[in-house]
Motif scaffolding. Structure first.
Motif, PDB file in Angstrom:
ATOM      1  N   GLN A   1       0.831  -1.203   0.000  1.00  0.00           N
ATOM      2  CA  GLN A   1       0.000   0.000   0.000  1.00  0.00           C
ATOM      3  C   GLN A   1       0.871   1.260   0.000  1.00  0.00           C
ATOM      4  OE1 GLN A   1      -3.030  -0.665  -0.476  1.00  0.00           O
ATOM      5  NE2 GLN A   1      -3.216  -2.771   0.226  1.00  0.00           N
ATOM      6  N   ILE A   2       1.993   1.208   0.697  1.00  0.00           N
ATOM      7  CA  ILE A   2       2.979   2.291   0.687  1.00  0.00           C
ATOM      8  C   ILE A   2       4.367   1.660   0.644  1.00  0.00           C
ATOM      9  CG2 ILE A   2       1.548   3.983   1.904  1.00  0.00           C
ATOM     10  CD1 ILE A   2       3.007   3.291   4.487  1.00  0.00           C
ATOM     11  N   ASN A   3       5.354   2.415   0.191  1.00  0.00           N
ATOM     12  CA  ASN A   3       6.723   1.908   0.109  1.00  0.00           C
ATOM     13  C   ASN A   3       7.708   2.701   0.958  1.00  0.00           C
ATOM     14  OD1 ASN A   3       6.594  -0.367  -1.850  1.00  0.00           O
ATOM     15  ND2 ASN A   3       5.771   1.220  -3.197  1.00  0.00           N
ATOM     16  N   GLU A   4       7.192   3.703   1.677  1.00  0.00           N
ATOM     17  CA  GLU A   4       8.024   4.469   2.589  1.00  0.00           C
ATOM     18  C   GLU A   4       7.142   5.031   3.694  1.00  0.00           C
ATOM     19  OE1 GLU A   4       9.865   7.358   0.039  1.00  0.00           O
ATOM     20  OE2 GLU A   4       8.086   8.638  -0.026  1.00  0.00           O
ATOM     21  N   ILE A   5       7.768   5.364   4.811  1.00  0.00           N
ATOM     22  CA  ILE A   5       7.041   5.870   5.972  1.00  0.00           C
ATOM     23  C   ILE A   5       7.607   7.240   6.361  1.00  0.00           C
ATOM     24  CG2 ILE A   5       6.475   5.483   8.412  1.00  0.00           C
ATOM     25  CD1 ILE A   5       6.712   2.498   7.912  1.00  0.00           C
TER      26      ILE A   5
ATOM     27  N   VAL B   1      -0.306  -0.522   5.242  1.00  0.00           N
ATOM     28  CA  VAL B   1       1.073  -0.645   4.757  1.00  0.00           C
ATOM     29  C   VAL B   1       1.194  -1.761   3.724  1.00  0.00           C
ATOM     30  CG1 VAL B   1       3.466  -1.146   5.423  1.00  0.00           C
ATOM     31  CG2 VAL B   1       2.016   0.266   6.912  1.00  0.00           C
ATOM     32  N   VAL B   2       0.667  -2.935   4.065  1.00  0.00           N
ATOM     33  CA  VAL B   2       0.789  -4.089   3.171  1.00  0.00           C
ATOM     34  C   VAL B   2      -0.356  -5.057   3.434  1.00  0.00           C
ATOM     35  CG1 VAL B   2       2.350  -5.256   4.799  1.00  0.00           C
ATOM     36  CG2 VAL B   2       2.359  -5.920   2.378  1.00  0.00           C
ATOM     37  N   SER B   3      -0.837  -5.705   2.372  1.00  0.00           N
ATOM     38  CA  SER B   3      -1.948  -6.649   2.493  1.00  0.00           C
ATOM     39  C   SER B   3      -1.598  -7.970   1.835  1.00  0.00           C
ATOM     40  CB  SER B   3      -3.204  -6.082   1.806  1.00  0.00           C
ATOM     41  OG  SER B   3      -3.543  -4.818   2.318  1.00  0.00           O
ATOM     42  N   LEU B   4      -2.218  -9.036   2.339  1.00  0.00           N
ATOM     43  CA  LEU B   4      -2.144 -10.338   1.677  1.00  0.00           C
ATOM     44  C   LEU B   4      -3.545 -10.617   1.156  1.00  0.00           C
ATOM     45  CD1 LEU B   4      -0.494 -12.820   0.906  1.00  0.00           C
ATOM     46  CD2 LEU B   4      -1.126 -13.857   3.102  1.00  0.00           C
ATOM     47  N   ASN B   5      -3.742 -10.352  -0.122  1.00  0.00           N
ATOM     48  CA  ASN B   5      -5.063 -10.444  -0.726  1.00  0.00           C
ATOM     49  C   ASN B   5      -5.312 -11.802  -1.365  1.00  0.00           C
ATOM     50  OD1 ASN B   5      -5.615  -7.697  -0.125  1.00  0.00           O
ATOM     51  ND2 ASN B   5      -4.443  -7.063  -1.917  1.00  0.00           N
ATOM     52  N   ALA B   6      -6.571 -12.237  -1.322  1.00  0.00           N
ATOM     53  CA  ALA B   6      -6.948 -13.470  -2.013  1.00  0.00           C
ATOM     54  C   ALA B   6      -6.766 -13.264  -3.510  1.00  0.00           C
ATOM     55  CB  ALA B   6      -8.400 -13.816  -1.699  1.00  0.00           C
TER      56      ALA B   6
END
Length: 206
Positions: free
Chosen positions: A127-131, A183-188
């Motif tokens: 979802q993003i690559n930096e904070i 930040v990050v997802s594990l999508n079906a």
């Protein structure tokens, strides 16, 4: 790697678009240094040194030393303009820093164990690559690690789930819970949820 974060610069007095164009033709990069309540200084740097340094990920968040006519100044890169299609750096903005004052930077994320997570049957989506973070210059991390090994299909990690290094805070979370970014997802996999919905409808009809 240390040499990549030390750049030699000269003060330039010949300003304007024409002057900048002449500098680029001479394989030099125009730049400006500002901040800490001091007057901005227009600079010139060697393009080959800048181009080599900007290939390093840490160059964008690391404390840099710019030697201005032999005098070292610690700063951060705040902006870089590139040519739209040539491999040329067109302009740099540097921000002076004080070791005792917190700074705001964007730290890149390194995602760990993505393959392990995807073995569960899902697809990792960043979802993003930096904070955006705040900390003292000495505490600026080169990157922030986010381990996704324990993610389950359909689950999303948010900023509040990320462990930041000591002395580092999230700029977004400081604004309140409403700014707890994904930040990050594990999508079906695509189509799986649709097939599941159809199967449930058939079962319900029967």
């Amino acid at each position: 790697m240390t040499d990549l974060f030390t750049l030699e610069a000269e003060v330039r007095t010949d300003l304007g678009k024409g002057a900048s164009r002449r500098l680029r033709h001479a394989n030099k990069v125009p730049a400006i240094l500002y901040g800490e309540g001091q007057e901005p200084i227009s600079l010139t740097l060697e393009h080959k040194n800048v181009y080599r340094a900007q290939q390093e990920e840490a160059f964008y968040s690391h404390v840099l030393t710019v030697n201005i006519d032999g005098k070292p100044v610690e700063c951060l890169l705040k902006d870089m303009q590139r040519h739209p299609f040539k491999q040329l750096v067109m302009h740099l903005d540097f921000l002076r820093i004080d070791a005792s004052h917190p700074v705001h930077v964007n730290a890149p994320i390194h995602f760990l164990n993505e393959e392990e997570a995807e073995k569960k049957g899902g697809n990792i989506t960043h979802q993003i690559n930096e904070i955006a973070i705040s900390c003292l210059p000495a505490d600026i991390p080169e990157f922030i690690e986010v381990d996704v090994a324990d993610l389950e299909v359909g689950q999303t990690l948010h900023l509040s789930d990320v462990t930041l290094p000591k002395g580092v805070t999230s700029d977004e979370l400081a604004k309140g819970e409403d700014h707890d970014q994904a930040v990050v997802s594990l999508n079906a996999p695509k189509g799986v949820s649709e097939e599941t919905d159809e199967a449930e409808e058939i079962e319900a009809t029967e």
